[in-house]
Every structure is written in structure tokens, then in C-alpha cells.
Motif scaffolding. Structure first.
Motif, short mmCIF file in Angstrom:
data_model
loop_
_atom_site.label_atom_id
_atom_site.label_comp_id
_atom_site.label_asym_id
_atom_site.label_seq_id
_atom_site.Cartn_x
_atom_site.Cartn_y
_atom_site.Cartn_z
N GLN A 167 34.73 56.42 -35.09
CA GLN A 167 35.08 56.46 -36.51
C GLN A 167 34.22 55.54 -37.36
OE1 GLN A 167 39.23 55.48 -36.63
NE2 GLN A 167 39.85 57.24 -35.39
N ALA A 168 33.09 55.06 -36.82
CA ALA A 168 32.27 54.13 -37.60
C ALA A 168 31.57 54.82 -38.76
CB ALA A 168 31.25 53.45 -36.69
N GLY A 169 31.31 56.08 -38.62
CA GLY A 169 30.63 56.80 -39.69
C GLY A 169 30.99 58.27 -39.68
N THR A 170 30.97 58.89 -40.86
CA THR A 170 31.23 60.31 -40.97
C THR A 170 30.02 61.09 -40.47
OG1 THR A 170 32.64 59.89 -42.88
CG2 THR A 170 31.91 62.14 -42.54
N LEU A 171 30.27 62.15 -39.72
CA LEU A 171 29.17 62.94 -39.18
C LEU A 171 28.33 63.53 -40.29
CD1 LEU A 171 30.81 64.88 -36.20
CD2 LEU A 171 29.48 62.77 -36.14
N GLU A 172 27.02 63.51 -40.08
CA GLU A 172 26.10 64.10 -41.04
C GLU A 172 26.24 65.62 -41.05
OE1 GLU A 172 22.35 62.72 -39.75
OE2 GLU A 172 22.70 60.62 -40.32
N ALA A 173 25.86 66.22 -42.15
CA ALA A 173 26.04 67.66 -42.30
C ALA A 173 25.25 68.46 -41.28
CB ALA A 173 25.64 68.08 -43.72
N ALA A 174 24.11 67.94 -40.86
CA ALA A 174 23.26 68.66 -39.90
C ALA A 174 23.38 68.07 -38.50
CB ALA A 174 21.80 68.61 -40.36
N PHE A 175 24.55 67.50 -38.18
CA PHE A 175 24.69 66.85 -36.88
C PHE A 175 24.59 67.86 -35.74
CE2 PHE A 175 27.30 65.25 -33.36
CZ PHE A 175 26.73 64.00 -33.16
N PHE A 176 25.45 68.88 -35.73
CA PHE A 176 25.44 69.84 -34.64
C PHE A 176 24.27 70.81 -34.73
CE2 PHE A 176 30.00 68.75 -35.09
CZ PHE A 176 30.18 68.18 -33.84
N ALA A 177 23.65 70.90 -35.91
CA ALA A 177 22.48 71.77 -36.06
C ALA A 177 21.23 71.16 -35.45
CB ALA A 177 22.25 72.08 -37.54
N SER A 178 21.29 69.93 -34.98
CA SER A 178 20.13 69.31 -34.35
C SER A 178 19.76 70.05 -33.07
CB SER A 178 20.45 67.84 -34.02
OG SER A 178 19.40 67.26 -33.26
N PRO A 179 18.49 70.29 -32.82
CA PRO A 179 18.09 70.97 -31.58
C PRO A 179 18.50 70.21 -30.32
CG PRO A 179 16.29 70.93 -33.17
CD PRO A 179 17.35 70.03 -33.70
N TYR A 180 18.82 68.96 -30.47
CA TYR A 180 19.20 68.16 -29.30
C TYR A 180 20.52 68.65 -28.69
CZ TYR A 180 20.00 63.95 -26.49
OH TYR A 180 20.22 63.07 -25.44
N PHE A 181 21.36 69.33 -29.45
CA PHE A 181 22.68 69.75 -28.97
C PHE A 181 22.78 71.25 -28.72
CE2 PHE A 181 23.84 66.04 -31.80
CZ PHE A 181 24.02 65.15 -30.75
N ASN A 183 22.30 73.14 -26.24
CA ASN A 183 22.78 73.60 -24.93
C ASN A 183 24.13 72.99 -24.55
OD1 ASN A 183 20.68 75.33 -24.37
ND2 ASN A 183 19.50 73.83 -23.20
N LEU A 184 24.89 72.53 -25.52
CA LEU A 184 26.18 71.91 -25.21
C LEU A 184 27.12 72.92 -24.57
CD1 LEU A 184 27.06 69.58 -28.24
CD2 LEU A 184 26.48 68.92 -25.90
N VAL A 185 27.75 72.50 -23.48
CA VAL A 185 28.77 73.29 -22.80
C VAL A 185 30.15 72.72 -23.09
CG1 VAL A 185 29.63 74.07 -20.56
CG2 VAL A 185 27.17 74.01 -21.01
N TYR A 186 30.26 71.40 -23.18
CA TYR A 186 31.52 70.69 -23.39
C TYR A 186 31.36 69.84 -24.64
CZ TYR A 186 35.46 67.51 -22.40
OH TYR A 186 36.63 66.77 -22.46
N LEU A 187 32.29 69.99 -25.61
CA LEU A 187 32.25 69.23 -26.85
C LEU A 187 33.65 68.73 -27.17
CD1 LEU A 187 30.82 68.22 -29.40
CD2 LEU A 187 31.26 70.45 -30.45
N ASP A 188 33.78 67.42 -27.34
CA ASP A 188 35.05 66.78 -27.71
C ASP A 188 34.81 65.96 -28.96
OD1 ASP A 188 37.49 65.62 -27.92
OD2 ASP A 188 37.58 64.81 -25.90
N ILE A 189 35.37 66.41 -30.08
CA ILE A 189 35.23 65.71 -31.36
C ILE A 189 36.60 65.33 -31.90
CG2 ILE A 189 33.00 66.69 -32.01
CD1 ILE A 189 34.50 68.81 -33.59
N SER A 190 37.53 65.03 -31.03
CA SER A 190 38.88 64.69 -31.45
C SER A 190 38.88 63.38 -32.22
CB SER A 190 39.80 64.58 -30.23
OG SER A 190 39.81 65.78 -29.49
N ASP A 191 39.65 63.35 -33.31
CA ASP A 191 39.85 62.15 -34.12
C ASP A 191 38.55 61.59 -34.69
OD1 ASP A 191 42.69 62.02 -33.68
OD2 ASP A 191 42.23 61.34 -31.65
N VAL A 192 37.53 62.40 -34.82
CA VAL A 192 36.30 62.01 -35.52
C VAL A 192 36.50 62.34 -37.00
CG1 VAL A 192 33.82 62.39 -35.75
CG2 VAL A 192 34.88 62.38 -33.49
N PRO A 193 36.28 61.39 -37.91
CA PRO A 193 36.59 61.64 -39.32
C PRO A 193 35.84 62.83 -39.89
CG PRO A 193 36.19 59.30 -38.94
CD PRO A 193 35.79 60.02 -37.68
N GLU A 194 36.59 63.77 -40.45
CA GLU A 194 36.06 64.91 -41.18
C GLU A 194 35.06 65.73 -40.36
OE1 GLU A 194 34.50 63.68 -44.90
OE2 GLU A 194 36.34 62.67 -45.53
#
Length: 665
Positions: A167-181, A183-194
Motif C-alpha cells: 500500500q505504499a503507492g497507488t499502481l500506475e495506469a500502465a502497470f500491468f501493460a508493461s511487457p515484463y508481466f 506471461n503472468l499465470v498467477y496474480l494476487d492484487i488483494s488489498d492493493v489501493p485502487e
């Protein structure tokens, strides 16, 4: 769909001589792995992957008695200074960075100068560990996850990302759009602000951006029906594990959830399961229901034994299909003995971070990893978590009825139950709410839920006891009053209207059952219901044991219900201790309500033996036979009360005998 059995070994694997190093490696302490890596290249191939698979976990094992600040200093020194001196082939062995519980203790978290250590090192993971597959940063609210998006894509992209509670910072708008992610198979974003509130972030969680996403956990995101329906329509049957607990979902989103299930009707499945009719019964459509209606009524045609759950073959697994004659509809039903997939972060990390590489040729590609069963798509949602939402009991029943026995794991700890008019006496508050799951025990029979093995649900499925909640009353006395009122006022009517509760032999294919929101106080019926269920569990275990074949060539039996978890409601006993101290003071009267003129006013006199009556406004008239408010003789349990303490004094009601003391479960 359950996990398939591994194929038999090949002739070469069955006849070649086994190497003794893989057999003894799990029994060698981790402290000796570094020395064994220096023995020879053969020893290095076996022990180096074990030593470098998760360096953070190894660091905690090698230095178990340091405080959180010391752990972070060691981690900071390892990431920024020492790891650069390792060979590139050695750094390619790092497949997981597991920071769960790392650098934390039970005291207040304070790092002083190392506050941004974890956040800054997240941006160096890709150049430092080019083959990293799993990143777990659970339970670190001081971490800013935006540093992860600054990593450049490498040959092995992360397959598992778990950042709940960051919760230190709100996710950037292009966070998941980064090519680094990508190939994600498992994603847990519980209790991440907004994380799901921003439209750009919601649009980036799409199959076009995350084409290999199979497990999604999004708890505590304030997700509504619109966002949920958009998510369901986008992924359809790609995600097989979906956790949407602690959101704002209603029954409307459950209707959209049907798009994530296979398009197979119960009628087709029942037609292919006629060989199980004698033990389970069979489903047919109601004569007056339309074939295209999603909420059509289904009827169970019972055999001579299916209604009483006494068929002698009810504990036997399904017979296997011979090659070439397998029915594609029957293939969607497991045999009942194969365990379901584990969707926990630990199990998925173990599967994705396994080493199968040849160190001389470098690290292999991700093609072999994507062939794993947990990475396969188009299975439909088999693991569903819907706890703490605005869902009704009828909505859950409709969802299970519309799913063709596809759920393997289902969790919903609370659901609203409609309050019939005139159910409560006039002195009860008008905003009283009920929660529970009555009259739907048949939905968890194999004829409806053939693949279900893990169930977590409200305890009323077994006890027929609804939960009462009055929001404006203060703890702890209303908690005891609510438990008493549910047992004495609601339970008799519930048993008359819904006499059938869930029994172990209703579904011998069920392995784990968790009953939630169990009240800690009972006047007897709740305890009787639970002890009866435990007795039936022991009878089921004996029956399964006696039905096992004597020879190894006989049919296999189901394991039955092997795990029962009782999840109790919060215990207000500490507040009762304060209440006893307040009642034993010099105050003449003690009130649990702010307004003594409310219809539900309850007072307790410590000096007068006459119990007070509820105050009623002048405009209201007493009924011919007024029902007094519940007056409970509250006692402290023997196991938690000192010998010198005395029970809370309460006078009996003049119109009805006082109920027995309510022990604490």
C-alpha cells in the motif's frame, strides 16, 4: 476437472540405474549445500539449484535468530553487493524471490534508513536474476509495487506475482501493460489501493494483455457488479481459480459468472451418468420449465437408496472408461479419488519454480513450463471464492444449479437470508438481518456437485441455525441475545420448513468442509447439532473402512470427509469481563443501550431482584400475550474463568422459565 494421473515411466526410465544423489539430497541440511557444490560438477548440478532456487528463503534458514532490521541489512548487502560477484550461470538458478514475512516481526514495523530497501531492490530483479519466475511480496505495506514495472523484459518473465497488502503507492495506469508481466499465470492484487478502481488498470487486466493468466485473486478491491461482469466476459473460461472475496458483488454478478463455466447442461450430464442412478439419482427438467431458461427448475429422480443415502456402492469411485469409448461429457466428472489442484501461492510457486534445466546448455525456455496442467486454459472456473459480499442465499443456490457440477472448491462464508414479515416480535429492532443457507443441502449432493471436494460455507448448512445481526446494538450482550434468539425463536421454524440438513453421506466425494460464523454461545441446540455431525463422521469413516476390498484387485473407495474445520465468530469474553466489573460497581443500574426509551432496551439491576420490563411508546399497545425480551443468565466458561470470579447476576423471567446457561464453544 481433477488432476490427471502421471504417465507410467518409459522402458529406459524403468530399467536404468538410479542416481543416489537425488535420493539423499532432500535429507541433507541446507548448511552443507555450499560445501557440497565444491566437490565436483556432478554434485554442483544437484545441490546448486537447491541452494539458489530462493536465496531469500535460504538466507532465513542460515540466519534464523536475527531481528527484522538485521534481516533487511543482510538482504540489502546480498542484492546490492554480493550477488553481482556470482557467475551468470549461477544467478540464472534463482527462480523465486519470496519475501513473505521477511524483515518483519510482531512489533511495529520500523526500518529507519532501510525503509525503501525492498522497493528499490524490486527494480533490480530482472538484470540481477534473468530467469526469475516467481515474486512474492505478501504482507509488506511499505513496499511500492510500481518499482516492479521498471524491470526490462528478459528471457524468463515472471509467471507468479503476489503483492497483496502493498500500500505504499497507488499502481500506475500502465502497470500491468508493461511487457515484463505479459506471461503472468498467477496474480494476487488483494488489498492493493485502487488496483481495480482505475479504468486503465481494469482495462489492462485483459486476455490481450495477460494472455496466460489462470489464477486471479482480487480481495478487498471494492469491486462492483459492473467491473466483475466486465472481467467475466473478457476472460470467460481462461481463469480456473477466481478469488473475489471482500468486495461489493451482488446476485447480478453471479448471473454473469455463468459465462466462465462450461456450456454443458445438467440434462446432458445426467444422460451420461445413468450408471450412477441407483446410488445418486438422476436430474430431469421440470415439466413446466422452458429448455432455454437458465434458472429452470431441476428435479431429482430418486432410486430406492439414493434418497436415504444408503446404497452399498456409494463409497466406490467411478469406474474408468476404456480407451476409445470415453464419453466427452462423462470426462468432465472426476473419479472422486484424484485430488484437485492446489491454487495456493506456495503450491503454484513450487510448480513454476521447479528446476529442469541443463546447466551446461543454459536455462531452457518456458515452453515446458506452459505445458504444466496449472497453466492450461479453457477449463472454466473450478475454484471460486465469494466470501464477504452482498450475495443472497438464493443467488448462491441459483449459481450452483446453473453450474454443471463443475466447481471443485467453493467458498462463501456468509450470505443474506430474506426476513419473512412478522418473523420477529415487536420489541426486536427493525433493522435485524439474517444470514444463512437453509433448504439447499441437496445442492451439494453428487448429482449436482459431482466434482466438489472442498467447501467453506455458513454453518447453517449443517445446523439449520441462522445468524442474527442487529447493527445498532453494542457488544457483547447482543451477541449472546442473538445466539439465544436464533436457537429458541428461529430454529424450530427452520427445522419445520427445511428438515433436511447436510450429512456426510450426502456427498462422500467431499473431502474438506469448513463451517463458518459459528456462535460461541449456545443453550444446547447448536452443540447437539455439531456433536451429531461429528458422530456421523465417525460412522462414515467406519463404513468406508468396512467397504474396502480385502484384495488389492477390488474397486477403490472414496476417502470421505477427512477434514472438518469449525470457524467461530469473534469471542466477546474479554468484554464480558469488563461488564462484570461494571455490574459489580456501585452503579444502581447498567444499560447496554444509549437510549433507554428504545423498544429493545434491556437493563440489568444489581440491587433489585425484579427484572425490568421493556419500555414501549404510548402509541403502541401490548399484545394479548406479550413476549418479554430474552433475559439470559450469562456465565463464564470454566476453562477461562478464574475460581474466584462469579457469574453475571440475572433474575429469571416472570412469564417463562429461564433458559439453561449458555456455555462457550
Amino acid at each position: 476437472m481433477a488432476m490427471e494421473q502421471p504417465p507410467p515411466p518409459s522402458y529406459r526410465e524403468a530399467t536404468e540405474r538410479q542416481d543416489w544423489l537425488p535420493l539423499v539430497a532432500p535429507y541433507i541440511t541446507l548448511r552443507d549445500h555450499a560445501s557440497l557444490c565444491l566437490v565436483s560438477r556432478r554434485f554442483y548440478r544437484h545441490f546448486a539449484p537447491r541452494l539458489w532456487n530462493d536465496p531469500v528463503a535460504v538466507l532465513r534458514v542460515l540466519r534464523p535468530r536475527v531481528d527484522c532490521d538485521e534481516e533487511l541489512r543482510c538482504y540489502h548487502d546480498f542484492i546490492l553487493h554480493r550477488v553481482d560477484k556470482a557467475r551468470p550461470a549461477t544467478r540464472c538458478l534463482v527462480r523465486s524471490i519470496d519475501l513473505r514475512g521477511f524483515g518483519r516481526d510482531e512489533s511495529e514495523f520500523s526500518l529507519d534508513t532501510n525503509t525503501r530497501v525492498l522497493s528499490q531492490t524490486l527494480g533490480k530483479l530482472s538484470p540481477t536474476f534473468p530467469r526469475l519466475r516467481c515474486i512474492l511480496v505478501d504482507g509488506h505495506p511499505e513496499v511500492n509495487p510500481n518499482y516492479l514495472a521498471r524491470n526490462r523484459p528478459g528471457p524468463d518473465l515472471p509467471l507468479l506475482l503476489s503483492i497483496p497488502g502493498c500500500q505504499a503507492g497507488t499502481l500506475e495506469a500502465a502497470f500491468f501493460a508493461s511487457p515484463y508481466f505479459r506471461n503472468l499465470v498467477y496474480l494476487d492484487i488483494s488489498d492493493v489501493p485502487e488496483a481495480m478502481a482505475t479504468k486503465a488498470l481494469r482495462d489492462s487486466i485483459r486476455p490481450e494483455v495477460l494472455p496466460r493468466l489462470r489464477i486471479l485473486k482480487a480481495q478487498g478491491q471494492s469491486m462492483g457488479d459492473v467491473e466483475a461482469l466486465s472481467l467475466f466476459s473478457a476472460f470467460k473460461q481462461r481463469i480456473w481459480s477466481l478469488d473475489l472475496s471482500r468486495n461489493r458483488l451482488t446476485d447480478r454478478s453471479l448471473r454473469g459468472l455463468r459465462s466462465t463455466l462450461p456450456s454443458v447442461s445438467f440434462r446432458d450430464l445426467s444422460r451420461s451418468r445413468t450408471h450412477r442412478f441407483s446410488a445418486e439419482g438422476v436430474l430431469i427438467d421440470h415439466p413446466h420449465s422452458s429448455p432455454g431458461d437458465a434458472d429452470r427448475t431441476l428435479l431429482v429422480v430418486e432410486s430406492n437408496h439414493s434418497a436415504s443415502f444408503t446404497h452399498p456402492d456409494r463409497y466406490l469411485v467411478d469406474t474408468p472408461d476404456y480407451p476409445g469409448t470415453q464419453d466427452p461429457l462423462a470426462a468432465s466428472r472426476s473419479d472422486g479419488r484424484t485430488a484437485i489442484w492446489d491454487d495456493s501461492a506456495t503450491a503454484i510457486r513450487k510448480a513454476l519454480a521447479a528446476h529442469d534445466d541443463n546447466l551446461e546448455d543454459g536455462c531452457s525456455s518456458l515452453d515446458s513450463v506452459f505445458e504444466l496442467e496449472v497453466c492450461q486454459a479453457n477449463r472454466g472456473t473450478t475454484h471460486l471464492y465469494l466470501s464477504q459480499n452482498n450475495i443472497s442465499a438464493s443467488g448462491i443456490a441459483s449459481l450452483i444449479t446453473s453450474s454443471p457440477g463443475h466447481f471443485e472448491r467453493f467458498e462463501c462464508d456468509s450470505m443474506s437470508f430474506p426476513v419473512p414479515e412478522g418473523l420477529f416480535p415487536p420489541w426486536m429492532p427493525p433493522n435485524t438481518k439474517l444470514s444463512g443457507f437453509l433448504g439447499a443441502a441437496h445442492l451439494f449432493r453428487p448429482v449436482f456437485s459431482s466434482n466438489l471436494q472442498v467447501l467453506r460455507i455458513h454453518h447453517s448448512l449443517v445446523t439449520n441455525l441462522l445468524s442474527i445481526r442487529t447493527d445498532h446494538l453494542s457488544e457483547p450482550i447482543p451477541t449472546i441475545v442473538e445466539s439465544w434468539l436464533a436457537e429458541t425463536h428461529l430454529l424450530p421454524g427452520a427445522e419445520l420448513a427445511y428438515p433436511q440438513t447436510f450429512l456426510p453421506d450426502m456427498n462422500p466425494r467431499l473431502r474438506s468442509l469448513a463451517l463458518t460464523n459459528i456462535p460461541r454461545y449456545s443453550s444446547g441446540p447448536l452443540i447437539h447439532k455439531l456433536t451429531t455431525f461429528l458422530h456421523l463422521l465417525s460412522l462414515q469413516e467406519r463404513a468406508i473402512r468396512s467397504s474396502r476390498p480385502v484384495t488389492r484387485h477390488g474397486p477403490q473407495t472414496l476417502p470421505g470427509l477427512r477434514s472438518l474445520t469449525l470457524e467461530f465468530a469473534p469471542d466477546p469474553s474479554h468484554e464480558l469481563h469488563e461488564l462484570q466489573a461494571a455490574c459489580s460497581s456501585e452503579t444502581a443500574a447498567f444499560s447496554f443501550f444509549d437510549d433507554e426509551s428504545s423498544p429493545g432496551f434491556l437493563s440489568m439491576e444489581t440491587t433489585s431482584p425484579t427484572p425490568p420490563q421493556p419500555s414501549i411508546p404510548r402509541q403502541q399497545h401490548l399484545p394479548r400475550q406479550p413476549m418479554p425480551p430474552p433475559r439470559l443468565p450469562v456465565t463464564r466458561p470454566t476453562i477461562s474463568t478464574p475460581p474466584s470470579s462469579s457469574p453475571l447476576p440475572t433474575a429469571p423471567s416472570p412469564s417463562s422459565p429461564a433458559p439453561p446457561p449458555m456455555p462457550v464453544l
